[in-house]
Design an enzyme around this catalytic site. Structure first.
Site, short mmCIF file in Angstrom:
data_model
loop_
_atom_site.label_atom_id
_atom_site.label_comp_id
_atom_site.label_asym_id
_atom_site.label_seq_id
_atom_site.Cartn_x
_atom_site.Cartn_y
_atom_site.Cartn_z
CB SER A 140 -0.97 -0.04 1.19
OG SER A 140 -2.03 0.88 1.02
CD GLU B 4 -0.99 -3.49 -4.85
OE1 GLU B 4 -2.09 -4.05 -4.61
OE2 GLU B 4 -0.62 -2.48 -4.23
CG HIS C 154 -4.13 -3.28 -1.55
ND1 HIS C 154 -3.15 -2.62 -2.25
CD2 HIS C 154 -4.38 -2.54 -0.43
CE1 HIS C 154 -2.82 -1.50 -1.60
NE2 HIS C 154 -3.54 -1.44 -0.50
#
Length: 309
Positions: free
Chosen positions: A110, A209, A276
């Site tokens: 993240s 991602e 994630h």
């Protein structure tokens, strides 16, 4: 040559920090108990429970916590509680030479993506796009823990990153390239463009991602990376999942890859379990990897930790 941090062993001490957004103290404590049940000791940053709106204290406070962990001889690994937002704010307050001289495992994804790549670029440290403290709980898939501990607790000359059974990796453009891995969360990386902490993809394999972004927003971000020359500079591309990313204008994530990434002509692997998603591969940022899309393999070609403790 990238610096390999010392191996993580049973009984070692893990430093817990909150570097971006705050996390509920009850969740932090539950995850710490789980770590301790695995046989690890834990030390906490002074601001690990801090909460100032959507940030866990000031940038200076969060940066100081991270530096404290790097200079603490007892700490073997640094584990952020979560990502969120705000990690970029700590970067001007870090001493990259001190970090280089005190290499330690640091893991996350993240918004932690920003830190992982900056430490690779400025401190030559191999970092790990893998679990956060948030993920240390009984319901986390065994695959995630297996990936994590293979990368942190075993000195392997090579390691093939494979999805769990039933989740195929898909190679769309054939090629065979070798170079350092960089990347991670697309939204976070976009925020580094035009700053002293901009991601460097030259001669590298770029993996991406994201999560909870509509596909038209993902298109915007990919276009920004392309305009900034990041796709032109890289030698190969690994596309992870876009978790809970809603279609937009009748366009899916797969459609976007086919329309934007495939035409770039770089060796391309897609659907790699990252970040994630429910399944999380442990991808070492800064480590040399071989992307062979003829064989549909992504192989880390050097150890990511050192046997020296």
């Amino acid at each position: 040559m990238a610096i390999k941090p010392p191996i993580l062993e049973p009984g070692d001490t893990i430093g817990i920090v909150t570097l971006g957004s705050p996390l509920n103290p009850l969740i932090i404590n539950e995850r710490i108990q789980f770590l301790e049940s695995l046989g690890f000791n834990v030390v906490l940053g002074r601001n690990v429970y801090a909460a100032t709106g959507f940030l866990a204290g000031t940038a200076e406070q969060r940066a100081a916590d991270l530096m404290d962990m790097f200079t603490n001889d007892v700490v073997k690994m640094i584990l952020p509680t979560r990502g969120g937002v705000g990690v970029q704010g700590i970067l001007p307050y870090l001493d990259y030479e001190v970090i280089k001289n005190n290499p330690k495992i640091i893991s996350g994804y993240s918004d932690i993506t920003i830190l992982l790549n900056v430490l690779s670029q400025k401190s030559d440290l191999i970092t790990l796009h893998s679990l956060l403290l948030l993920d240390f709980r009984p319901t986390t898939p065994a695959y995630n823990f297996n990936q994590f501990f293979e990368a942190t607790s075993v000195v392997l000359p090579t390691r093939v990153i494979e999805n769990p059974p039933g989740v195929p990796q898909i190679s769309l453009i054939q090629g065979n390239v070798t170079g350092p891995l960089v990347g991670g969360n697309l939204t976070s990386l976009i925020g580094t463009l035009g700053t002293p902490y901009e991601i460097d993809t030259t001669g590298k394999i770029l993996f991406l991602e994201d999560t909870h972004e509509p596909i038209n927003t993902i298109f915007r971000y990919l276009s920004m990376l392309e305009t900034a020359g990041k796709f032109n500079d890289c030698i190969g591309i690994v596309m992870g999942e876009c978790t809970n990313c809603p279609d937009a204008y009748n366009t899916s994530y797969a459609d976007l890859i086919n329309g934007v990434i495939v035409p770039l002509g770089k060796p391309l692997m897609t659907n790699v379990a990252t970040g994630h998603g429910f399944y999380k591969a442990a991808i070492p940022v800064g480590a040399t990897a071989n992307l062979n899309t003829f064989n549909n393999t992504l192989t880390i070609t050097e150890p990511t930790v050192s046997a020296v403790t």
